[in-house]
Scaffold this active site. Sequence first.
Site, short mmCIF file in Angstrom:
data_model
loop_
_atom_site.label_atom_id
_atom_site.label_comp_id
_atom_site.label_asym_id
_atom_site.label_seq_id
_atom_site.Cartn_x
_atom_site.Cartn_y
_atom_site.Cartn_z
N HIS A 134 6.89 -88.46 -5.52
CA HIS A 134 7.98 -87.48 -5.58
C HIS A 134 7.66 -86.37 -6.58
CE1 HIS A 134 12.28 -86.22 -5.51
NE2 HIS A 134 12.02 -85.88 -6.77
N GLU A 135 7.33 -86.75 -7.80
CA GLU A 135 7.07 -85.73 -8.83
C GLU A 135 5.83 -84.92 -8.50
OE1 GLU A 135 9.31 -84.85 -10.81
OE2 GLU A 135 10.60 -86.60 -10.77
N HIS A 158 6.56 -82.15 -6.09
CA HIS A 158 7.07 -80.92 -6.69
C HIS A 158 5.93 -79.99 -7.09
CE1 HIS A 158 11.24 -81.99 -6.60
NE2 HIS A 158 11.15 -82.97 -7.49
N HIS A 162 13.79 -80.83 -3.36
CA HIS A 162 14.40 -82.04 -2.84
C HIS A 162 14.72 -81.89 -1.35
CE1 HIS A 162 15.55 -83.12 -7.17
NE2 HIS A 162 14.43 -83.72 -6.82
N CYS A 163 14.47 -82.95 -0.63
CA CYS A 163 14.58 -82.97 0.83
C CYS A 163 15.89 -83.64 1.24
CB CYS A 163 13.40 -83.74 1.42
SG CYS A 163 13.35 -83.80 3.21
N CYS A 178 12.89 -89.62 3.24
CA CYS A 178 11.77 -88.89 2.64
C CYS A 178 11.65 -89.20 1.15
CB CYS A 178 11.92 -87.39 2.86
SG CYS A 178 10.55 -86.42 2.20
N CYS A 183 8.42 -87.02 4.64
CA CYS A 183 8.84 -86.76 6.01
C CYS A 183 7.80 -85.80 6.62
CB CYS A 183 10.25 -86.16 6.05
SG CYS A 183 10.36 -84.47 5.41
N CYS A 196 7.73 -82.23 4.93
CA CYS A 196 7.19 -82.22 3.56
C CYS A 196 5.68 -82.51 3.57
CB CYS A 196 7.93 -83.23 2.69
SG CYS A 196 9.62 -82.73 2.28
#
Length: 184
Positions: free
Chosen positions: A131-132, A135, A141-142, A147, A166, A169
């Site tokens: 996640h990080e 970025h 954010h999705c 996701c 997803c 992304c």
Amino acid sequence: MTGLDIVPIYLSDRAPLMEKLGAALGDVFQHPIRIRTPWFDPETTYDSSRGQYNSSSMLRLLLGETEPVASRILGVTSVDLFTPILTYVFGEAQLDGRAAVVSIHRLQPEAYGLPADEGLLFGRLEKEAVHELGHTYGLIHCAEPSCVMRASRYVEEIDWKGAPFCPACLKTVRSYNGHNRSVG
């Protein structure tokens, strides 16, 4: 400059966890992975009035290397992180930048009075690291519930989302060309 450097901070006893994370992130981002020791004193990010470590300050320290050798750098720590506007964070990253940091402090089941569970801890850590790092590829954010880029304010929300990006992304990550937007 390619590759991903993982910097364990206060995790000298967790080498197998870092190796496993490195393998997973190498698969996701298709970069060579290197695990490095910190070149800075993380205690300078400690805020004694809060009893926590400032994640934004830790990002600055990660970026303070004299010769960048990897396109991305991920600090992984065991300390409790915060930003001045939030009580705690699981991690923080530069949008369209090089650096991200995550903490296992609130990802460990023991933090919630539950027995230790290395599998659960690793799943949470992998999701937060992806996640990080997402970025750093310019992803925000999705809205897709499964996701990995879905926002997580509570640890249960990490458990509910999936580990992969997803399709939308993933396409952004695979086609990233590094515009490096400045975020204030």
